[in-house]
Design an enzyme around this catalytic site. Structure first.
Site, PDB file in Angstrom:
ATOM      1  N   HIS A  92     105.291  29.823  72.833  1.00 20.94           N
ATOM      2  CA  HIS A  92     105.555  31.109  72.174  1.00 20.94           C
ATOM      3  C   HIS A  92     104.265  31.929  72.056  1.00 20.94           C
ATOM      4  O   HIS A  92     103.234  31.396  71.661  1.00 20.94           O
ATOM      5  CB  HIS A  92     106.135  30.843  70.786  1.00 20.94           C
ATOM      6  CG  HIS A  92     106.854  32.016  70.200  1.00 20.94           C
ATOM      7  ND1 HIS A  92     106.215  33.138  69.744  1.00 20.94           N
ATOM      8  CD2 HIS A  92     108.178  32.247  70.014  1.00 20.94           C
ATOM      9  CE1 HIS A  92     107.108  34.000  69.285  1.00 20.94           C
ATOM     10  NE2 HIS A  92     108.311  33.485  69.444  1.00 20.94           N
ATOM     11  N   GLY A 174      91.386  44.867  57.087  1.00 18.99           N
ATOM     12  CA  GLY A 174      90.497  43.771  57.453  1.00 18.99           C
ATOM     13  C   GLY A 174      89.477  44.187  58.507  1.00 18.99           C
ATOM     14  O   GLY A 174      89.463  45.322  58.967  1.00 18.99           O
ATOM     15  N   HIS A 179      89.349  36.649  63.325  1.00 19.13           N
ATOM     16  CA  HIS A 179      88.962  35.513  62.486  1.00 19.13           C
ATOM     17  C   HIS A 179      88.766  34.323  63.434  1.00 19.13           C
ATOM     18  O   HIS A 179      89.664  34.025  64.237  1.00 19.13           O
ATOM     19  CB  HIS A 179      90.053  35.216  61.462  1.00 19.13           C
ATOM     20  CG  HIS A 179      89.686  34.151  60.468  1.00 19.13           C
ATOM     21  ND1 HIS A 179      89.636  32.814  60.787  1.00 19.13           N
ATOM     22  CD2 HIS A 179      89.329  34.219  59.153  1.00 19.13           C
ATOM     23  CE1 HIS A 179      89.286  32.113  59.732  1.00 19.13           C
ATOM     24  NE2 HIS A 179      89.095  32.946  58.715  1.00 19.13           N
ATOM     25  N   PRO A 180      87.625  33.633  63.356  1.00 17.41           N
ATOM     26  CA  PRO A 180      87.302  32.649  64.388  1.00 17.41           C
ATOM     27  C   PRO A 180      88.385  31.583  64.620  1.00 17.41           C
ATOM     28  O   PRO A 180      88.590  31.144  65.750  1.00 17.41           O
ATOM     29  CB  PRO A 180      85.998  32.009  63.881  1.00 17.41           C
ATOM     30  CG  PRO A 180      85.827  32.460  62.471  1.00 17.41           C
ATOM     31  CD  PRO A 180      86.560  33.748  62.342  1.00 17.41           C
ATOM     32  N   THR A 181      89.079  31.163  63.555  1.00 20.39           N
ATOM     33  CA  THR A 181      90.118  30.133  63.732  1.00 20.39           C
ATOM     34  C   THR A 181      91.521  30.652  63.408  1.00 20.39           C
ATOM     35  O   THR A 181      92.505  30.236  64.019  1.00 20.39           O
ATOM     36  CB  THR A 181      89.843  28.919  62.819  1.00 20.39           C
ATOM     37  OG1 THR A 181      89.714  29.370  61.458  1.00 20.39           O
ATOM     38  CG2 THR A 181      88.545  28.223  63.232  1.00 20.39           C
ATOM     39  N   ALA A 182      91.622  31.564  62.459  1.00 18.69           N
ATOM     40  CA  ALA A 182      92.947  32.022  62.021  1.00 18.69           C
ATOM     41  C   ALA A 182      93.442  33.228  62.807  1.00 18.69           C
ATOM     42  O   ALA A 182      94.594  33.652  62.643  1.00 18.69           O
ATOM     43  CB  ALA A 182      92.934  32.352  60.528  1.00 18.69           C
ATOM     44  N   GLY A 183      92.590  33.804  63.673  1.00 24.54           N
ATOM     45  CA  GLY A 183      93.033  34.878  64.549  1.00 24.54           C
ATOM     46  C   GLY A 183      93.318  36.189  63.846  1.00 24.54           C
ATOM     47  O   GLY A 183      92.487  36.683  63.072  1.00 24.54           O
TER      48      GLY A 183
END
Lengths: 313, 313
Positions: A92, A174, A179-183
């Site tokens: 997805h 924002g 965000h490096p991990t949360a996108g």
């Protein structure tokens, strides 16, 4: 006698929120996220679904606008600490740990209320979690962002490159960096969808297809109706299968009456109809109101609505 | 995706209870009685009314069968300590501190459940409070006790003389002697009553009267319908005013359709209808189900019904 109690419904506002998380394989992770949401007083879990191939989960919570707003934030916050997009793969398309988060009006709230919730949530997610937020569907601030597929185009990896460089990818809230991990996250508002089928007393599929075309928006029909014609082979009849994408804008009874009228043109009766899955009580109350030609009917005349705010989620 | 949540409605049983207390002048006394009832978890106060001339109060509580049963007992208990029938006078006939106490099925309960509640309550009131109990209406164990007026004939003072002597006055529970101050009590079960008016597009009162006669039980019409014809002078139309005394037995839509059909006989249109006061959601859902010709519709498809048992009273 004079009543000494005024317990008319003051506020029975109900909002649904359907965050999609990029986690379809670790139930314990989803449980933590869901736990963070349902720990908020007044938030109730309606459903949670996981798909390993998609590597994605869809969670449905419901409650008062305030509690659902808070619950959604807690879920996004927890997901941002538990899901790492740099290590995520699945069928997805996705761009964030919490990928999308739509608010859906259910009772006593307008779409504008849900747009406001999306904006409030977006503001918090952007400033407190430093995740870029894109407002979509009814909450979109740019016409092209009404379409979620366009917002998510390029997904996490593509957006990581483009955001901050391409002004088309400037977030609504924002920082203009991934965000490096949360996108990143798409937060929005959309109407409740009712899956509604109407069965016709004929085995002639062309009748169902012709009527489906006549009643749907794309065929010049009702604005908030999508429809297709199908055969129900085991019953020897055909069906107009409908997505009511906004039951306040186009009510159930109007779709039903239009199908009945179009079918009569072919001498075909409506033998029944079917609601698939959930339906807000309001859609049925609107239907009763229409057929009984009710005058001045108020929602607080419904006995169950007198049970009081504190009994509600 | 596969749902991981099964939160279909397990139990959303709702019962109404409408105790009548012989106190219409001291609000503080009624407050104490009501407080005793609502202190029971799951009991919600829907209404309380006082009448000084009648010297009587009507209280409506709602909740799960168990909580309403407990709440009703607490109210009767408290009333028996606060109201002295030897000092009570008022226009309304009465035989006890708590004079009558009917249970009314609202949702997911049958009349038989309410009869059972009446029996359980009667048993407790008779044995623990030593108040003689007469089961009436649907809970009656003797045909003549279906009629409350007959049960209460002679009132407190008359019953005090007769009970224990005349076998016709033997209570269904409790001692065959009057409680010295709290008297006796009629406990029973009856259907929810919906006040429903249908407006006709004519100023000819005879049409409304003729139709009212045709649709009511006493005129050979529908079993659970009482009806009269009225003029609405300010609107220049007439109205069939209906008491739906059992909306499960004779549903709203059937009364509406019959009035429409009878009116057509005179070339008169139904211009609207009106629900006066409260209506259980089920009555409206039944109406939508009828007109949409729904197939296999389940009550737990209504989104609000998924909110879970613990959100309900």
């Amino acid at each position: 006698m004079t009543s000494m109690v005024d317990n008319r419904r003051q506020a029975m506002k109900l909002v649904e929120c359907v965050p999609n998380f990029s986690e379809g394989r670790r139930p314990e992770v989803l449980d933590e996220i869901v736990g963070a949401m349902t720990a908020v007083e007044g938030v109730r879990l309606l459903d949670k679904e996981m798909d390993a191939d998609h590597n994605r989960a869809v969670v449905t919570i419901i409650g008062s606008p305030e509690s659902v707003l808070k619950g959604a934030f807690r879920g996004i916050e927890r997901a941002s600490g538990l899901i790492d997009l740099t290590k995520h793969e699945g069928e997805h398309p996705r761009m964030g740990a919490t990928d999308v988060c739509p608010f859906v009006p259910v009772r006593d709230v307008d779409m504008s209320d849900c747009v406001e919730l999306a904006e409030k949530l977006g503001e918090r997610v952007g400033s407190e979690l430093e995740i870029p937020v894109f407002l979509y569907e009814e909450a979109a601030r740019r016409p092209e962002r009404q379409n979620l597929a366009k917002v998510r185009k390029g997904q996490f990896e593509g957006l990581r490159e483009e955001i901050g460089k391409n002004p088309e990818k400037d977030p609504d809230f924002g920082p203009a960096r991934i965000h490096p991990t949360a996108g990143a996250i798409a937060i929005g508002a959309r109407p409740f969808l009712i899956a509604y089928n109407i069965n016709l007393g004929t085995d002639d599929l062309s009748v169902a297809k012709t009527i489906a075309k006549a009643i749907r928006q794309s065929g010049g029909g009702l604005r908030y109706v999508k429809a297709m014609g199908f055969e129900l082979k085991d019953r020897g009849i055909v069906q107009v299968s409908i997505n009511m994408v906004n039951f306040k804008g186009t009510p159930l009874f109007r779709a039903f009456e239009m199908v009945k009228s179009e079918a009569a043109r072919y001498g075909v009766p409506v033998v029944g109809s079917e609601i698939v899955g959930l339906v807000p009580a309001d859609a049925l109350v609107d239907t009763a109101d229409f057929y009984l030609r009710l005058e001045n009917f108020k929602r607080d005349q419904i006995l169950e609505n007198r049970l009081g705010e504190d009994d509600e989620v």
